[in-house]
Design a protein around this motif. Structure first.
Motif, PDB file in Angstrom:
ATOM      1  N   ARG A  81     -66.289  26.675 -30.507  1.00 46.77           N
ATOM      2  CA  ARG A  81     -65.374  27.264 -29.531  1.00 46.77           C
ATOM      3  C   ARG A  81     -63.979  26.659 -29.669  1.00 46.77           C
ATOM      4  O   ARG A  81     -62.968  27.366 -29.599  1.00 46.77           O
ATOM      5  CB  ARG A  81     -65.909  27.056 -28.108  1.00 46.77           C
TER       6      ARG A  81
ATOM      7  N   ARG B 296     -71.849  24.520 -30.613  1.00 48.45           N
ATOM      8  CA  ARG B 296     -71.156  25.570 -29.866  1.00 48.45           C
ATOM      9  C   ARG B 296     -69.812  25.064 -29.341  1.00 48.45           C
ATOM     10  O   ARG B 296     -68.816  25.805 -29.341  1.00 48.45           O
ATOM     11  CB  ARG B 296     -72.028  26.071 -28.723  1.00 48.45           C
TER      12      ARG B 296
ATOM     13  N   GLU C  35     -69.503  25.179 -22.377  1.00 48.79           N
ATOM     14  CA  GLU C  35     -70.722  25.207 -23.178  1.00 48.79           C
ATOM     15  C   GLU C  35     -71.837  24.377 -22.541  1.00 48.79           C
ATOM     16  O   GLU C  35     -73.010  24.734 -22.597  1.00 48.79           O
ATOM     17  CB  GLU C  35     -70.433  24.720 -24.597  1.00 48.79           C
TER      18      GLU C  35
END
Length: 459
Positions: A164, A160, A132
């Motif tokens: 994830r 993010r 990321e």
């Protein structure tokens, strides 16, 4: 459960001066962090602050010393519970997960979750953070005028990354929903949590309806992914949700679907806003202090060369870790911690009565001149091993402490060091906004831009 307390012959804590009828209500609403600082500077380490009109008045017993924080969070933690109105609002919106649960609920959840947060397991998440971060660094090449807001950028990066790790491949759609719904829900929690009186959540007011819509959308996304993980091959994934869905212990049944959602919501809340705050202020402080920025970058280049950072590099990047810790001292992601006293207890020579609302403030303790000379100065060398050994344990407690210490603190430090190393290797930073206003929300809130001018560095 028996609670051991020390009531002694403590005196009543001194009171911060306020308005005759409303006390410090408006001061707390306008600038709670400044009000707590002023209370400590005027009256010492245990101070009473009253807020609200007669009949709806709240009395806060604020404890600002490292020794007092250790007493509340660790040595006498059973006497200080998460029973206040604010935590109830968080429960009602984000569920009864590890952050908010108590007693047997908390112990059961901790037993189920603890194996998923061992150092070895968390170290395996470094590659997801690197993935990321790499995407964020690449996107900055298109930044208009080479200026970015590091607060906004780090919020997206941390969201993010935790999404994830929680959900695996289900990143984009989930990030969009969380990004849209979380601010609505957190603002709602804050308004209700700090109000002396609230109408029922079921009344069809505009605020209630907005919050209910946001919660329904957020819950639906989480429930849909949970349903997928609990069926078929998806349940065999190595994302955190799959591991939570499969978690069992010798003494406890597995999480049911509602409990899983509660854990996911709390991990989303605590796992991205706190890390984003630490990352953003680390970068912004380095952008304001070019000498320290150069020193941190030199260490990263010397240790990593051109390879991606790994979990093992945390011990090889001591100065970068010091930068992060100093940023967390000045801008703790949890600037205020609340508890409720079960029984009367003596703290710092003053009596905290039974039922009192107790406030710990890392924001204040982290600036206490007894532990931190020239406390407003950015100085990562405060966190050399020798300097740390010379301070009380709770002079610095951004992750809380005691039996309720944040279970994700190693993950937060890992994510922050990996991301900072990759970012500093790719870009140099110069602060555009030199002062950043902040306030206390569920986590530390940034109330203005954190813009930096960036310059790409040669590989």
């Amino acid at each position: 459960m028996a609670v051991e307390t020390r009531t002694g012959t403590g005196t009543q804590a001194p009171a911060l001066e306020g308005m005759p009828l409303l006390g410090s209500l408006f001061d707390l609403k306008a600038d709670s962090l400044g009000t707590y600082l002023r209370a400590q500077q005027r009256h010492g380490d245990v101070v009473r602050i009253t807020a609200g009109p007669p009949g709806l008045r709240t009395v806060l017993h604020c404890i600002f010393s490292a020794e007092g924080a250790q007493q509340v969070l660790a040595s006498e933690s059973a006497n200080f519970r998460k029973d206040n109105a604010f935590y109830q609002e968080v429960r009602d919106s984000f569920g009864n997960g590890l952050l908010t649960s108590q007693d047997e609920d908390y112990l059961r959840q901790r037993r189920l979750v603890q194996p998923l947060f061992t150092k070895r397991r968390v170290d395996g998440y470094a590659s997801a953070v690197a993935t990321e971060t790499r995407a964020v660094v690449a996107a900055w090449e298109q930044a208009p005028g080479s200026v970015i807001d590091v607060g906004e950028e780090m919020m997206q990066l941390a969201l993010r990354a935790v999404t994830r790790i929680l959900f695996g491949i289900d990143v984009d759609a989930t990030v969009d929903v969380v990004d849209r719904c979380f601010p609505v829900i957190t603002d709602y929690v804050l308004r209700r949590g700090y109000s002396p009186a609230n109408i029922p959540r079921t009344w069809p007011t505009p605020g209630n309806k907005r919050a209910a819509t946001a919660m329904d959308e957020l819950y639906a996304v989480c429930d849909g992914i949970i349903s997928e993980r609990r069926g078929g091959a998806a349940a065999r994934g190595d994302d955190l949700l799959s591991l939570l869905a499969a978690a069992t212990s010798a003494d406890d049944l597995e999480f049911d679907a509602a409990e899983l959602r509660d854990q996911v919501l709390i991990f989303l809340l605590a796992g991205h806003e706190t890390t984003a705050t630490s990352l953003a202020f680390s970068l912004h402080l380095l952008a304001r202090h070019p000498e320290q920025q150069a020193r941190a970058r030199e260490e990263v280049s010397r240790v990593l060369g051109g390879r991606p950072p790994e979990a093992a590099d945390l011990d090889r990047l001591p100065y970068l870790m010091q930068v992060l810790k100093e940023a967390m001292r000045l801008y703790p992601a949890a600037p205020v911690i609340g508890r409720s006293a079960v029984a009367a207890t003596e703290v710092g020579g003053h009596t905290v009565p039974a039922g009192a609302n107790v406030i710990l403030a890392p924001w204040v303790t982290h600036r206490h001149p007894r532990y931190w000379p020239d406390p407003d100065r950015f100085d990562p060398d405060r966190f050399t091993p020798e300097a740390e050994a010379g301070r009380p344990r709770y002079a610095w407690f951004p992750f809380g402490g005691g039996p309720r210490a944040c279970i994700g603190q190693h993950f937060s430090m890992l994510e922050s060091v990996v991301a900072l190393a990759m970012i500093l290797r790719s870009y140099a930073f110069e602060a555009v906004d030199t002062e950043v206003p902040v306030s206390a929300g569920i986590t530390l809130r940034v109330d203005g831009p954190m813009r930096c001018r960036i310059r790409a560095l040669a590989d």
